[in-house]
Design a protein around this motif. Sequence first.
Motif, PDB file in Angstrom:
ATOM      1  N   ASN A 316       0.691  -1.466   0.033  1.00 32.58           N
ATOM      2  CA  ASN A 316       0.261  -0.050   0.339  1.00 32.58           C
ATOM      3  C   ASN A 316       0.814   1.206   0.121  1.00 32.58           C
ATOM      4  O   ASN A 316       0.474   2.458  -0.264  1.00 32.58           O
ATOM      5  N   ALA A 317       2.274   1.612  -0.372  1.00 29.17           N
ATOM      6  CA  ALA A 317       2.870   2.541  -0.777  1.00 29.17           C
ATOM      7  C   ALA A 317       2.118   3.139  -1.651  1.00 29.17           C
ATOM      8  O   ALA A 317       2.632   2.576  -2.891  1.00 29.17           O
ATOM      9  N   LYS A 318       2.718   4.193  -1.467  1.00 27.93           N
ATOM     10  CA  LYS A 318       2.542   5.487  -3.001  1.00 27.93           C
ATOM     11  C   LYS A 318       3.613   5.717  -3.367  1.00 27.93           C
ATOM     12  O   LYS A 318       3.883   6.002  -4.005  1.00 27.93           O
ATOM     13  N   ALA A 319       4.823   6.001  -1.859  1.00 25.28           N
ATOM     14  CA  ALA A 319       5.473   6.761  -2.502  1.00 25.28           C
ATOM     15  C   ALA A 319       7.130   6.276  -1.668  1.00 25.28           C
ATOM     16  O   ALA A 319       6.659   5.259  -0.479  1.00 25.28           O
ATOM     17  N   GLY A 359      18.152  14.127   0.884  1.00 19.34           N
ATOM     18  CA  GLY A 359      16.992  12.713   0.132  1.00 19.34           C
ATOM     19  C   GLY A 359      16.417  12.467  -0.677  1.00 19.34           C
ATOM     20  O   GLY A 359      16.719  13.902  -1.761  1.00 19.34           O
ATOM     21  N   LEU A 360      15.973  11.427  -1.047  1.00 25.28           N
ATOM     22  CA  LEU A 360      15.302  11.818  -2.369  1.00 25.28           C
ATOM     23  C   LEU A 360      13.647  11.203  -2.674  1.00 25.28           C
ATOM     24  O   LEU A 360      14.063  10.513  -2.103  1.00 25.28           O
ATOM     25  N   LEU A 361      12.476  11.205  -2.905  1.00 19.19           N
ATOM     26  CA  LEU A 361      11.418  11.150  -3.375  1.00 19.19           C
ATOM     27  C   LEU A 361      11.830  10.236  -4.378  1.00 19.19           C
ATOM     28  O   LEU A 361      11.460  11.241  -5.156  1.00 19.19           O
ATOM     29  N   ILE A 362      10.524   8.872  -4.502  1.00 19.46           N
ATOM     30  CA  ILE A 362      10.740   8.478  -6.074  1.00 19.46           C
ATOM     31  C   ILE A 362       9.348   7.606  -5.639  1.00 19.46           C
ATOM     32  O   ILE A 362       8.854   7.233  -4.237  1.00 19.46           O
ATOM     33  N   THR A 367      12.149   0.513  -5.448  1.00 15.88           N
ATOM     34  CA  THR A 367      13.124  -0.164  -4.271  1.00 15.88           C
ATOM     35  C   THR A 367      14.467   0.198  -4.645  1.00 15.88           C
ATOM     36  O   THR A 367      14.964  -0.439  -3.611  1.00 15.88           O
ATOM     37  N   SER A 368      14.948   0.522  -4.860  1.00 13.81           N
ATOM     38  CA  SER A 368      16.062   0.877  -5.198  1.00 13.81           C
ATOM     39  C   SER A 368      16.073   2.171  -6.057  1.00 13.81           C
ATOM     40  O   SER A 368      16.384   2.706  -6.811  1.00 13.81           O
ATOM     41  N   LEU A 369      18.138   2.671  -4.987  1.00  9.31           N
ATOM     42  CA  LEU A 369      18.270   4.344  -6.090  1.00  9.31           C
ATOM     43  C   LEU A 369      19.283   4.559  -5.404  1.00  9.31           C
ATOM     44  O   LEU A 369      20.007   3.966  -4.386  1.00  9.31           O
ATOM     45  N   ALA A 370      20.064   5.482  -6.304  1.00  7.12           N
ATOM     46  CA  ALA A 370      21.300   6.280  -6.239  1.00  7.12           C
ATOM     47  C   ALA A 370      21.054   7.461  -6.038  1.00  7.12           C
ATOM     48  O   ALA A 370      20.196   8.162  -6.273  1.00  7.12           O
ATOM     49  N   LEU A 371      21.701   8.030  -5.089  1.00 14.96           N
ATOM     50  CA  LEU A 371      21.673   9.693  -4.897  1.00 14.96           C
ATOM     51  C   LEU A 371      22.250  10.466  -5.952  1.00 14.96           C
ATOM     52  O   LEU A 371      23.352  10.146  -6.646  1.00 14.96           O
ATOM     53  N   SER A 372      21.980  11.792  -6.315  1.00 17.99           N
ATOM     54  CA  SER A 372      21.779  12.631  -7.445  1.00 17.99           C
ATOM     55  C   SER A 372      22.876  13.192  -6.658  1.00 17.99           C
ATOM     56  O   SER A 372      23.635  13.190  -6.073  1.00 17.99           O
ATOM     57  N   ALA A 391       8.224   4.476   3.927  1.00 17.77           N
ATOM     58  CA  ALA A 391       6.606   4.391   3.546  1.00 17.77           C
ATOM     59  C   ALA A 391       5.654   5.196   3.642  1.00 17.77           C
ATOM     60  O   ALA A 391       5.448   5.158   4.550  1.00 17.77           O
ATOM     61  N   ILE A 392       5.367   5.908   2.504  1.00 17.55           N
ATOM     62  CA  ILE A 392       4.178   6.973   2.414  1.00 17.55           C
ATOM     63  C   ILE A 392       2.990   6.170   1.737  1.00 17.55           C
ATOM     64  O   ILE A 392       3.204   6.126   0.533  1.00 17.55           O
TER      65      ILE A 392
END
Length: 410
Positions: A316-319, A359-362, A367-372, A391-392
């Motif tokens: 149920n997470a949207k972001a 931070g970053l919002l995706i 379920t994976s990211l690298a910092l910009s 988890a939002i």
Amino acid sequence: MKRILISIFLIVNSFSVYGATLSVSTSPGLVSHSVSLNPPINVFWNVGASGNPGVHTSTVGTFRALPGNTGASIGSTINTIITFNIPSSNCTEIADTIFDCISPPEIIRIPADVLAFAGANRLTTIYYNRTFTDGVSATGSVQINLNFTVVNPEKILSITRETLRFNDNSTVKFIKPNTPLTAVAELKFTGTGLLDAFWEYATPSSTTGRAIFIRMNSIRRYLGAGGRVILQSPPLPTDITGQYLVRLQILKTLSNPNGVEFTNDLPDGLPVLRYTIGRKSSGGETFILPLIKTQFPLNNAFLKVDTRFNWQSVKNAKAYQLELYLPDTHDRPTINPSTNVGDKPIDDSVINNKRPSTGLLIPATETSLALSTLSREALKRGKTYYWRIIAIGADGHVLTTSALKKIRTP
């Protein structure tokens, strides 16, 4: 003259048959008492009694603002039973069936709530009272003059440790909406003084960033002679889905009306409990979400250009939101070089009331990211940061978070 003698004989004879407590006095009758030290008080009870045999008993000692049984009692009572048996070695017969009895010393330590009441109401004199009875009663009192001046600065109240838990002894909760919940604080302290504190909580609307705490009830309690005290919170709110924070806020310094000082030796980061309220689906099912499990990077790893943050998905997470925090120096846990991890789990209190450094919002599809590059440039070199995943849900409330982990910048 004969009528007077007959009357005296009848009075004494009635006492010898039924027994009576004729008088009660104390030694000493007046005590000067240092509130900051709160030493024990030794009291000898002297009871004039009639009747042979007889049993003269006091079941409870009370503190009052006035001598005798005048007015309501103050705070806790002393539930020690004192009994005189006639005849006994403690009682001397001074006339026919009239006895003078002296008790062994009763050792009294004035309860903290009695001293707190006296301080809050500016009472400089209180009375410790006992009523003895064997059919007929009498009451005696010790006058206690209270001195609120701090005699020894080392005896000023100092909170040395604070630990928090929920009423079931857990430290993290995932519960259904409207589930009854309370928190418990255990304080260890030295010295003597008036504790001034209050419980407060933050709702899901603010726990994703800089938490905004809402004050609950106030606590004013006199703590004496060092030791520990347990404080329970009022019922905590559990009606809104998402993550809450709760803590006991201890005021840094204060003086009560009579000048007793209070100091707090705790670090700035007070312990904080977190609890999450699950949400209901359209079918009425309640989802109780555990902490997000993170996979990479490992705890205390170095941040590189190609470092990716990975975690398990949340229903149920949207972001998802990645947050990195730079803690204060004294908040950092000790690192064990042999294991490269902290000796203790990281307490969430190290990031409360702090804004993320970056931070970053995706979207929840990832379920994976690298910092910009921009996010990495916001971090200072040669520092240790704490990071977590949030988890939002659809309405913007926090569903759950991951545990804090450390990551180091080159």
